[in-house]
Write an enzyme that holds these catalytic residues in place. Sequence first.
Site, short mmCIF file in Angstrom:
data_model
loop_
_atom_site.label_atom_id
_atom_site.label_comp_id
_atom_site.label_asym_id
_atom_site.label_seq_id
_atom_site.Cartn_x
_atom_site.Cartn_y
_atom_site.Cartn_z
N ASP A 67 7.09 20.43 47.00
CA ASP A 67 7.71 20.30 48.33
C ASP A 67 6.63 20.21 49.41
OD1 ASP A 67 6.77 22.91 48.18
OD2 ASP A 67 8.71 23.85 48.40
N ASN A 136 15.39 33.97 50.27
CA ASN A 136 16.81 33.61 50.26
C ASN A 136 17.23 33.01 48.92
OD1 ASN A 136 15.48 31.21 50.32
ND2 ASN A 136 16.44 30.41 52.18
N HIS A 138 15.71 30.45 47.45
CA HIS A 138 15.44 29.02 47.30
C HIS A 138 14.39 28.75 46.24
CE1 HIS A 138 12.14 28.74 50.71
NE2 HIS A 138 11.64 29.20 49.58
N GLU A 143 17.50 25.07 49.68
CA GLU A 143 18.04 26.24 50.34
C GLU A 143 19.42 26.56 49.76
OE1 GLU A 143 15.77 27.58 51.87
OE2 GLU A 143 15.08 26.63 53.71
P1 PGA Z 1 5.94 33.07 48.24
O1 PGA Z 1 7.01 31.91 48.49
O2 PGA Z 1 5.34 32.78 46.90
O3 PGA Z 1 4.95 32.91 49.35
O4 PGA Z 1 6.68 34.37 48.26
C1 PGA Z 1 7.95 31.63 47.53
C2 PGA Z 1 8.89 30.54 47.98
O5 PGA Z 1 9.31 30.54 49.15
O6 PGA Z 1 9.24 29.68 47.17
#
Ligand code: PGA
Length: 249
Positions: A67, A136, A138, A143
């Site tokens: 992404d 959340n 995702h 999302e």
């Molecule tokens: P993080 O992000 O590894 O910084 O916790 C995870 C994500 O949002 O996919």
Amino acid sequence: MQIKVYCDHHLQSKAAADQIAELLLWNSSALLCFATGDTPKLTYELLVERLMNEKIDISKCFFIGLDEWVAVSKDDTGSCHWFLHHYLFEPLNIPASQIHLFDANAEDLQAECRKMNDLIRYKNGIDLMLVGVGMNGHIGFNEPGTKEDGLAHVIDLDATTLSVSKKYFNGEMQASKGITLGLGQFLSAREVIMMASGSKKAPIMKMALEGETGTQVPASLVRNHRNASVVLDKEAAEGLQLISQNLFQ
Ligand code: PGA
């Protein structure tokens, strides 16, 4: 789906790095999709170390990004582009000809999505995808509520993602949209590693692994994947009933 819980983040990261290296030992032309974020940083450092030490041949592998933040510069240290180059591609000397990332500054983002979808199809699917889990639930920028069979797409980032995003950017984060592979591509990857670490991820991992399966918690779809490993440290696994089943490694 297999759930593996490790005593600390280092052991967790080592396990994920070893799983990737082992795939590369028998499939030297794998199509690999790697997430960015705090969770997989140490995994990538350990993977680089192992690939270099053992001189594992990755010259025929191809790398794609999961992404990107729309309209954020590639050189911004908060961008996924910068992260993957810094932690993986530069230390491993991967040439540009083996990499395809979303260009989130392109005028035609739909064309960027088509390019990524076509490339994955042309390369006969993703061999291994490593993903983190957002606060959340995702995966990538899928999302809550994103459709289950979706391919690459542009999406409005939700309030949780926007607020969490501040940790990646020194100053203000300008993006309100993301460009991401879809959940259809996550579900059809031949192998998936899902990682979460730290107690802040425990509530969402409990929902993902023990709540209802569905797109409201995209990470819960891992339970529908035929070849997925969920690799956790013990803090992220806190409160899971599954823990009582002697899952510690
Ligand atoms: P993080 O992000 O590894 O910084 O916790 C995870 C994500 O949002 O996919």
